[in-house]
Scaffold this active site. Structure first.
Site, PDB file in Angstrom:
ATOM      1  N   LYS A  37      -7.316  28.960   9.762  1.00 14.94           N
ATOM      2  CA  LYS A  37      -6.999  28.971   8.324  1.00 14.94           C
ATOM      3  C   LYS A  37      -8.016  28.134   7.569  1.00 14.94           C
ATOM      4  O   LYS A  37      -8.494  28.532   6.502  1.00 14.94           O
ATOM      5  CB  LYS A  37      -5.596  28.404   8.067  1.00 14.94           C
ATOM      6  CG  LYS A  37      -4.508  29.379   8.401  1.00 14.94           C
ATOM      7  CD  LYS A  37      -3.186  28.997   7.745  1.00 14.94           C
ATOM      8  CE  LYS A  37      -2.150  30.006   8.223  1.00 14.94           C
ATOM      9  NZ  LYS A  37      -0.821  29.819   7.715  1.00 14.94           N
ATOM     10  N   PHE A 158       8.784  27.529  -7.374  1.00 11.92           N
ATOM     11  CA  PHE A 158       9.526  28.759  -7.676  1.00 11.92           C
ATOM     12  C   PHE A 158       8.631  29.994  -7.692  1.00 11.92           C
ATOM     13  O   PHE A 158       9.047  31.055  -8.137  1.00 11.92           O
ATOM     14  CB  PHE A 158      10.232  28.626  -9.030  1.00 11.92           C
ATOM     15  CG  PHE A 158      11.159  27.444  -9.073  1.00 11.92           C
ATOM     16  CD1 PHE A 158      12.419  27.516  -8.501  1.00 11.92           C
ATOM     17  CD2 PHE A 158      10.752  26.243  -9.645  1.00 11.92           C
ATOM     18  CE1 PHE A 158      13.271  26.414  -8.516  1.00 11.92           C
ATOM     19  CE2 PHE A 158      11.590  25.137  -9.666  1.00 11.92           C
ATOM     20  CZ  PHE A 158      12.856  25.224  -9.095  1.00 11.92           C
ATOM     21  N   CYS A 269      11.788  33.480   2.510  1.00 16.80           N
ATOM     22  CA  CYS A 269      12.542  32.505   1.703  1.00 16.80           C
ATOM     23  C   CYS A 269      14.032  32.811   1.569  1.00 16.80           C
ATOM     24  O   CYS A 269      14.851  32.115   2.158  1.00 16.80           O
ATOM     25  CB  CYS A 269      11.902  32.371   0.326  1.00 16.80           C
ATOM     26  SG  CYS A 269      10.320  31.518   0.383  1.00 16.80           S
ATOM     27  N   ARG A 340       7.552  38.762   7.019  1.00 18.04           N
ATOM     28  CA  ARG A 340       8.615  37.910   7.559  1.00 18.04           C
ATOM     29  C   ARG A 340       9.981  38.484   7.160  1.00 18.04           C
ATOM     30  O   ARG A 340      10.224  38.748   6.002  1.00 18.04           O
ATOM     31  CB  ARG A 340       8.467  36.465   7.037  1.00 18.04           C
ATOM     32  CG  ARG A 340       7.291  35.735   7.664  1.00 18.04           C
ATOM     33  CD  ARG A 340       7.155  34.317   7.114  1.00 18.04           C
ATOM     34  NE  ARG A 340       6.677  34.289   5.741  1.00 18.04           N
ATOM     35  CZ  ARG A 340       6.377  33.165   5.074  1.00 18.04           C
ATOM     36  NH1 ARG A 340       6.530  31.990   5.647  1.00 18.04           N
ATOM     37  NH2 ARG A 340       5.934  33.220   3.839  1.00 18.04           N
TER      38      ARG A 340
END
Ligand SMILES: NC(=O)c1ccc[n+]([C@@H]2O[C@H](COP(=O)([O-])OP(=O)(O)OC[C@H]3O[C@@H](n4cnc5c(N)ncnc54)[C@H](O)[C@@H]3O)[C@@H](O)[C@H]2O)c1
Length: 445
Positions: A37, A158, A269, A340
C-alpha cells in the site's frame, strides 16, 4: 506554524483523508503496515477504486511531477511521531470472528505503536468507528504510554465510499468529541475550510461522538430494512414497493433517500457496525434498547436468500442445475471496488453452490471479487457476461448497467429473462425489448 498532520492506516478512509488534508493545505504523512500500500500510494497509485482520489494523490504526493509535495507515506512510527502535531487514527475495526463484537486489535495496536513516539503537545484523533467507551480506554493508554501533555479527541467519519473525496473535502457535518478547549481549537483549525463553507461543527464529549457514528449507521440500516420489509409485504399483496417508496418519500419527515428496496445493504461498515452496536449495548446493560437492530439485520440478510429464490422460481422446475446465470455487479455499491460483505457476491456465490454456472461482471470490483470467490466465472464486459445466459441478475446499481441496451443484450442471451435486484432499471424499456422483467417487491406484470 501550520499544523503537520499524520494519518495512521491508509485504507478507504485513511488514504482519502490523507489526500484531502494535503488538498486543504497541510503537510501530511500517511502510515500503513502493508508495504504494498505504501509503495503504491508513494507512486501516486490508489490501492482501491475511489473516484477522484488518484487525481488528488497526483496533485500532492512528494516527488511526482508538478505535485505540491505536501503528501508522503511511510511505515515508520518513529518518523510519524516526530513529524506530526495531529495524528488521525483510521485503522480498520472489523467484526470479530464468531461474534458480533468489534475487533479493536488494529486500533489498539496503532495507538500502542504511536504513543511512545509522540511529541508532548500532540493531539491524537480517533476516526475509526469504535464501540462507545473506547475513547476513554485509549485516553488511559495514552496517559500510560505517551509523553505527558498528549491529548485525545474523537472525530468520527461519515464519508460514503464512491463519494469519499467529495465528502471529506465538503462534509455535511463534523463531530468533535473533545475534553479541552485546546483540542477543539486544533480540530477547528484542521477543518477551517469546510467550517468556513458552512459545515456544522458539533462539539461533544467522547461517548456522544462515538455514539453519533453508530447511531447514524443504525438509522440508515433501519431505513433500508424498513423499505425492504415493505417490499416483502408488497410482494405478498401484489403491490409495488417502488411506487410506495416514491409516495412516502414526498413526506419531508420521511424523505426520499435510502428508500430503494432491493437485495439489501452490505459493505465494510453498516452490517458490522450495527452488530458491534448491539454487542456493546449488551455489555452496557442496554441491550433491550437495540433489539430492533436484530430484526433490521435479519430483514437485510434474508433479502439475499430471497433473491436466490426469485431467480430459481423464474427459471422453473429444474432450478439452477445446468443453467447459465449472468450476474451484473459484484461490489456492495456502485462507484467502489469494495466487495466486503457484498450482497451481490453473496447471491452469486449461493447460486454457484446450488449448481448454477455463474458469470460475474463488475466495472471496478473484478480483482477483489476474484480474490474472494475464485471459483465463480468472470467476464470482461456486461455483454460477455450475459452471452448464452438463461437468466440475468442485476445486483449492483452501476450507471453502466442502467445504460445497457436491452435489445443488444437480448441478441446474445439464451433467454430474455432479467431480475432487477436493485430496482434501478427501467422495466418498461426492458419489457418493450421482449424481456421478461422481474424486480423485488413489484408486481410480476
Ligand atoms: N470505508 C468507509 O466508507 C468508512 C466510512 C466511515 C468510517 N469508516 C471506518 O473507518 C475505519 C477504517 O475503515 P476502512 O474502510 O478505511 O478500512 P481499511 O481496511 O480499508 O483500512 C484500514 C487500514 O489500516 C491499516 N492498518 C491496520 N492495522 C494498522 C496498524 N496497526 N498501523 C497502521 N495501519 C494499520 C490496514 O493495513 C489498512 O490499510 C473503520 O473503523 C471503518 O468502520 C469507514
Amino acid at each position: 506554524m501550520a499544523l503537520r498532520i499524520t494519518v495512521i492506516g491508509t485504507g478507504y478512509l485513511g488514504a482519502t483523508h490523507a489526500a484531502a488534508m494535503a488538498e486543504l493545505g497541510f503537510e501530511v504523512l500517511g502510515l500503513d503496515v502493508v508495504p504494498e500500500k505504501i509503495e503504491m500510494l508513494s507512486a501516486g497509485r490508489v490501492p482501491m477504486y475511489e473516484p477522484g482520489l488518484e487525481e488528488l494523490l497526483h496533485k500532492h504526493v512528494e516527488g511526482l511531477p508538478g505535485s505540491t509535495g505536501r503528501l508522503r507515506f511511510t511505515m515508520d512510527y518513529e518518523e510519524v511521531g516526530a513529524f506530526g502535531d495531529v495524528h488521525f487514527v483510521c485503522t480498520n475495526t472489523p467484526q470479530k470472528h464468531g461474534e458480533y463484537a468489534c475487533d479493536m486489535s488494529y486500533v489498539n495496536s496503532a495507538f500502542a505503536s504511536l504513543a511512545p513516539h509522540l511529541k508532548s503537545d500532540a493531539l491524537v484523533v480517533g476516526k475509526s468507528t469504535v464501540p462507545v467507551g473506547s475513547a476513554a480506554r485509549l485516553k488511559q493508554l495514552l496517559a500510560d504510554q505517551a509523553p505527558e501533555g498528549v491529548e485525545l479527541a474523537w472525530n468520527p467519519e461519515f464519508l460514503r465510499e464512491g463519494f469519499a473525496v467529495q465528502d471529506t473535502l465538503h462534509p455535511d457535518r463534523l463531530v468533535a468529541g473533545v475534553e479541552s478547549e485546546r483540542a477543539e481549537k486544533i480540530l477547528r483549525e484542521v477543518y477551517a475550510t469546510p467550517i468556513a463553507e458552512g459545515a456544522p461543527f458539533v462539539v461533544t464529549d467522547f461517548p456522544t461522538a462515538e455514539l453519533v457514528k453508530t447511531a447514524a449507521n443504525s438509522f440508515l440500516a433501519t431505513k433500508l430494512s424498513f423499505i425492504n420489509a415493505m417490499a416483502e409485504v408488497c410482494e405478498a399483496a401484489d403491490g409495488d414497493v417502488v411506487k410506495l417508496a416514491e409516495a412516502i418519500g414526498y413526506d419531508e419527515r420521511i424523505g426520499a433517500k435510502y428508500l430503494r428496496a432491493g437485495i439489501g445493504f452490505g459493505g465494510g461498515c453498516l452490517p458490522k457496525d450495527i452488530r458491534a452496536f448491539m454487542a456493546r449495548a449488551g455489555e452496557l446493560g442496554a441491550d433491550q434498547a437495540l433489539t430492533f437492530l436484530r430484526e433490521v439485520d435479519s430483514i437485510n440478510m434474508r433479502r439475499r436468500g430471497h433473491m436466490v429464490e426469485l431467480a430459481r422460481e423464474a427459471l422453473g422446475d429444474a432450478g439452477f442445475l445446468g443453467k447459465r446465470v449472468a450476474v451484473l455487479g459484484a461490489t456492495f455499491k456502485p462507484d467502489s471496488d469494495d466487495v466486503r460483505d457484498s450482497p451481490a457476491l453473496n447471491v452469486a456465490g449461493q447460486i454457484h453452490l446450488q449448481g448454477g454456472q455463474v458469470t460475474v461482471y463488475d466495472p471496478k470490483g473484478m480483482a477483489n471479487a476474484r480474490r474472494v470467490f475464485p471459483t465463480l466465472g468472470y467476464a470482461d464486459s456486461a455483454l460477455d457476461a450475459v452471452r448464452g445466459a438463461d437468466i440475468v441478475l442485476h445486483l449492483t446499481e452501476w450507471r453502466e448497467f442502467r445504460d445497457l441496451d436491452p435489445a443488444e443484450l437480448g441478441g446474445v442471451v439464451a433467454q430474455r429473462l432479467i431480475l432487477d435486484g436493485r430496482n434501478a432499471l427501467d422495466s418498461a424499456t426492458w419489457r418493450e425489448a421482449g424481456w421478461t422483467f422481474r424486480a423485488m417487491g413489484r408486481p410480476k406484470a
